[in-house]
Write an enzyme that holds these catalytic residues in place. Structure first.
Site, PDB file in Angstrom:
ATOM      1  N   ARG A  44       0.843  -1.199   0.000  1.00 38.11           N
ATOM      2  CA  ARG A  44       0.000   0.000   0.000  1.00 38.11           C
ATOM      3  C   ARG A  44       0.879   1.250   0.000  1.00 38.11           C
ATOM      4  O   ARG A  44       2.092   1.176   0.112  1.00 38.11           O
ATOM      5  CB  ARG A  44      -0.944  -0.014   1.217  1.00 38.11           C
ATOM      6  CG  ARG A  44      -0.187  -0.347   2.490  1.00 38.11           C
ATOM      7  CD  ARG A  44      -0.652   0.329   3.702  1.00 38.11           C
ATOM      8  NE  ARG A  44      -0.612   1.751   3.618  1.00 38.11           N
ATOM      9  CZ  ARG A  44       0.499   2.492   3.774  1.00 38.11           C
ATOM     10  NH1 ARG A  44       1.685   1.940   4.007  1.00 38.11           N
ATOM     11  NH2 ARG A  44       0.440   3.808   3.682  1.00 38.11           N
ATOM     12  N   GLY A  45       0.189   2.415  -0.071  1.00 37.64           N
ATOM     13  CA  GLY A  45       0.918   3.677  -0.188  1.00 37.64           C
ATOM     14  C   GLY A  45       1.119   3.952  -1.667  1.00 37.64           C
ATOM     15  O   GLY A  45       1.573   3.073  -2.414  1.00 37.64           O
ATOM     16  N   ALA A  46       0.788   5.178  -2.090  1.00 38.28           N
ATOM     17  CA  ALA A  46       0.733   5.473  -3.527  1.00 38.28           C
ATOM     18  C   ALA A  46       2.002   5.086  -4.297  1.00 38.28           C
ATOM     19  O   ALA A  46       1.925   4.339  -5.281  1.00 38.28           O
ATOM     20  CB  ALA A  46       0.384   6.945  -3.723  1.00 38.28           C
ATOM     21  N   ARG A  87      -6.814  -0.569  -7.341  1.00 39.90           N
ATOM     22  CA  ARG A  87      -7.198   0.575  -6.498  1.00 39.90           C
ATOM     23  C   ARG A  87      -7.270   1.820  -7.394  1.00 39.90           C
ATOM     24  O   ARG A  87      -6.363   2.072  -8.174  1.00 39.90           O
ATOM     25  CB  ARG A  87      -6.179   0.783  -5.358  1.00 39.90           C
ATOM     26  CG  ARG A  87      -6.125  -0.416  -4.410  1.00 39.90           C
ATOM     27  CD  ARG A  87      -5.363  -0.085  -3.144  1.00 39.90           C
ATOM     28  NE  ARG A  87      -6.141   0.761  -2.263  1.00 39.90           N
ATOM     29  CZ  ARG A  87      -5.613   1.364  -1.189  1.00 39.90           C
ATOM     30  NH1 ARG A  87      -4.326   1.253  -0.922  1.00 39.90           N
ATOM     31  NH2 ARG A  87      -6.375   2.110  -0.402  1.00 39.90           N
ATOM     32  N   GLN A 194      -3.355   2.764   9.690  1.00 42.04           N
ATOM     33  CA  GLN A 194      -2.001   2.868   9.105  1.00 42.04           C
ATOM     34  C   GLN A 194      -1.088   3.733   9.975  1.00 42.04           C
ATOM     35  O   GLN A 194       0.126   3.542   9.984  1.00 42.04           O
ATOM     36  CB  GLN A 194      -2.069   3.466   7.690  1.00 42.04           C
ATOM     37  CG  GLN A 194      -2.625   2.538   6.639  1.00 42.04           C
ATOM     38  CD  GLN A 194      -4.112   2.712   6.447  1.00 42.04           C
ATOM     39  OE1 GLN A 194      -4.835   3.085   7.373  1.00 42.04           O
ATOM     40  NE2 GLN A 194      -4.606   2.444   5.258  1.00 42.04           N
ATOM     41  N   ASP A 235      -2.089  10.837  -2.561  1.00 39.68           N
ATOM     42  CA  ASP A 235      -2.317   9.774  -3.550  1.00 39.68           C
ATOM     43  C   ASP A 235      -2.525  10.309  -4.949  1.00 39.68           C
ATOM     44  O   ASP A 235      -2.335   9.586  -5.935  1.00 39.68           O
ATOM     45  CB  ASP A 235      -3.523   8.925  -3.142  1.00 39.68           C
ATOM     46  CG  ASP A 235      -3.175   8.099  -1.915  1.00 39.68           C
ATOM     47  OD1 ASP A 235      -3.244   8.651  -0.799  1.00 39.68           O
ATOM     48  OD2 ASP A 235      -2.783   6.939  -2.091  1.00 39.68           O
ATOM     49  N   ASN A 245      -5.777  12.387  -0.237  1.00 37.50           N
ATOM     50  CA  ASN A 245      -4.978  11.575   0.685  1.00 37.50           C
ATOM     51  C   ASN A 245      -5.944  10.811   1.590  1.00 37.50           C
ATOM     52  O   ASN A 245      -7.163  10.962   1.477  1.00 37.50           O
ATOM     53  CB  ASN A 245      -4.015  12.459   1.499  1.00 37.50           C
ATOM     54  CG  ASN A 245      -2.978  11.633   2.256  1.00 37.50           C
ATOM     55  OD1 ASN A 245      -2.389  10.722   1.687  1.00 37.50           O
ATOM     56  ND2 ASN A 245      -2.769  11.917   3.521  1.00 37.50           N
ATOM     57  N   LYS A 246      -5.399  10.006   2.466  1.00 35.47           N
ATOM     58  CA  LYS A 246      -6.200   9.156   3.352  1.00 35.47           C
ATOM     59  C   LYS A 246      -7.325   9.944   4.023  1.00 35.47           C
ATOM     60  O   LYS A 246      -7.118  11.074   4.455  1.00 35.47           O
ATOM     61  CB  LYS A 246      -5.263   8.555   4.413  1.00 35.47           C
ATOM     62  CG  LYS A 246      -5.909   7.635   5.425  1.00 35.47           C
ATOM     63  CD  LYS A 246      -6.695   6.516   4.809  1.00 35.47           C
ATOM     64  CE  LYS A 246      -5.894   5.648   3.872  1.00 35.47           C
ATOM     65  NZ  LYS A 246      -6.704   4.813   2.978  1.00 35.47           N
TER      66      LYS A 246
HETATM   67  O1  MRU Z   1      -4.911   3.179   1.762  1.00 34.63           O
HETATM   68  P1  MRU Z   1      -3.432   3.422   1.800  1.00 34.63           P
HETATM   69  O2  MRU Z   1      -2.787   2.903   3.044  1.00 34.63           O
HETATM   70  O3  MRU Z   1      -2.734   2.979   0.547  1.00 34.63           O
HETATM   71  O4  MRU Z   1      -3.315   5.016   1.859  1.00 34.63           O
HETATM   72  C1  MRU Z   1      -2.046   5.601   1.858  1.00 34.63           C
HETATM   73  C2  MRU Z   1      -2.067   7.075   1.970  1.00 34.63           C
HETATM   74  O5  MRU Z   1      -3.101   7.704   2.005  1.00 34.63           O
HETATM   75  C3  MRU Z   1      -0.721   7.770   1.936  1.00 34.63           C
HETATM   76  O6  MRU Z   1      -0.747   8.929   2.709  1.00 34.63           O
HETATM   77  C4  MRU Z   1      -0.389   8.140   0.487  1.00 34.63           C
HETATM   78  O7  MRU Z   1      -0.504   7.018  -0.332  1.00 34.63           O
HETATM   79  C5  MRU Z   1       0.972   8.702   0.354  1.00 34.63           C
HETATM   80  S1  MRU Z   1       2.243   7.500   0.595  1.00 34.63           S
HETATM   81  C6  MRU Z   1       3.728   8.253   0.333  1.00 34.63           C
END
Ligand code: MRU
Length: 345
Positions: A44-46, A87, A194, A235, A245-246
């Site tokens: 996970r994470g962009a 996703r 997270q 993201d 973002n989240k």
């Molecule tokens: O659902 P996730 O855990 O993939 O969400 C991640 C985030 O929202 C992060 O803040 C974003 O991807 C930036 S990661 C450098």
């Protein structure tokens, strides 16, 4: 700690759903296994999603049927489609797949071995470039912080989410190395925690003094003047600076505006979507109701309770103090500063 690695024709990755209780590594040569891992947030994470997808295409190259060029191409394009459907919000996924697609499109009458090598090389390059982008973001971002800063972050934008030291968390760890950080506050980040599971794990490993809070405590901390800056990842950033973002990031930005605290978004250029002019056009993933109504497999909400669970929200550009990219720190008006970047998409 590397959350994902290319290992002799396979992808080895840390299953982030198990952290911090268990450090479980999985290995696969199967792109659909990788796609499943992205869907269930094991990866996970962009930026890391993009890196994983690029390796997924490299795996598909290796497992391509030994038949006609047309069939090989069909196999690769259907793998791109499968990975693209995992996703919807992080644009890094589509950005990385586009880079692999270009290689497939340029392959004509070449040998299969040559195509396989090119797809592997491109995935490794995307991975390495991301690590370098994290370094530059961290350096630029740390310059924005004063000595003795207390910062707050949301979700996980650290090493676990990228190919390097992270974006928002990279800024924090770099500033810590420069002696600028007094304290880090970490939002737990409901529903999948997270912040509590991943960022807390990373920040603790780095030895930085930190406190975990539930998301709704943030406003109280800001009122108490305990936070000097908020730094988050993203993201997808639209060309006017609106940043997805989240879920929970937008409310933090509103709180930061009210309390006049700088609100920084840190992201590599692979997160900037040149095809989108405003945050209204960012597709927002909705997650399973269970993630809200249950904790660790145990239901606490009434049965059949209606649930709404967008995984991300969009922070409007006017609430963002600066966007920290690998090409420098962008200031408003973002519609102008974003145009000056050299984007690849
Ligand atoms: O659902 P996730 O855990 O993939 O969400 C991640 C985030 O929202 C992060 O803040 C974003 O991807 C930036 S990661 C450098």
């Amino acid at each position: 700690m590397k959350p994902l690695e290319w290992a002799d024709g396979k992808v080895k990755f840390l299953d982030q759903t198990k952290l911090p209780l268990e450090e479980l590594f999985c290995e696969t040569a199967d792109a659909s296994f990788l796609a499943e891992a992205i869907k269930r947030l094991a990866i996970r994470g962009a930026p890391l999603i993009g890196i994983a997808a690029a390796y997924g295409i490299a795996l598909a190259g290796l497992s391509a049927p030994s038949s006609t060029e047309e069939e090989i191409r069909r196999h690769l394009l259907s793998t791109i489609e499968m990975l693209a459907s995992t996703r919807p919000t992080a644009v890094n996924l589509f950005w990385a797949l586009k880079r692999q697609r270009r290689i497939i499109d340029e392959w004509h009458n070449g040998s299969v071995a040559e195509l396989q090598k090119k797809l592997i090389d491109e995935a490794i390059k995307i991975h390495q470039e991301d690590a370098e982008m994290c370094e530059r973001i961290s350096s630029f971002g740390s310059e924005l912080l004063n000595k003795n800063s207390s910062v707050l972050t949301h979700c996980n934008a650290g090493a676990l989410a990228t190919g390097g030291r992270g974006t928002a968390v990279g800024v924090i760890t770099k500033a810590w190395e420069l002696g600028k950080i007094k304290h880090v506050y970490i939002d737990e980040t409901r529903p999948l925690l997270q912040g509590a599971r991943l960022t807390a794990w990373e920040i603790k490993k780095a030895g930085i003094p930190a406190t975990l809070i539930i998301d709704s405590t943030a406003a109280v901390l800001l009122k108490q003047k305990k936070v000097d800056a908020i730094i988050v990842g993203s993201d997808r950033i639209a060309m006017n600076g609106d940043a997805a973002n989240k879920i929970g990031t937008y409310s933090l930005a509103v709180q930061a505006g009210y309390h006049r605290i700088p609100f920084y978004v840190a992201a590599p250029i692979s997160t900037i979507d040149a095809g989108i002019n405003s945050g209204k056009d960012i597709p927002i993933e909705e997650r399973d109701a269970k993630e809200v109504a249950e904790l660790f497999g145990r239901r606490f909400a009434p049965e059949r309770m209606d649930v709404y669970s967008p995984a991300f929200d969009v922070t409007p550009n006017e609430l963002i103090t600066a966007i920290i990219t690998d090409q420098g720190v962008l200031k408003p008006p973002f519609i102008e500063s974003l145009k000056k970047l050299k984007l690849q998409n």
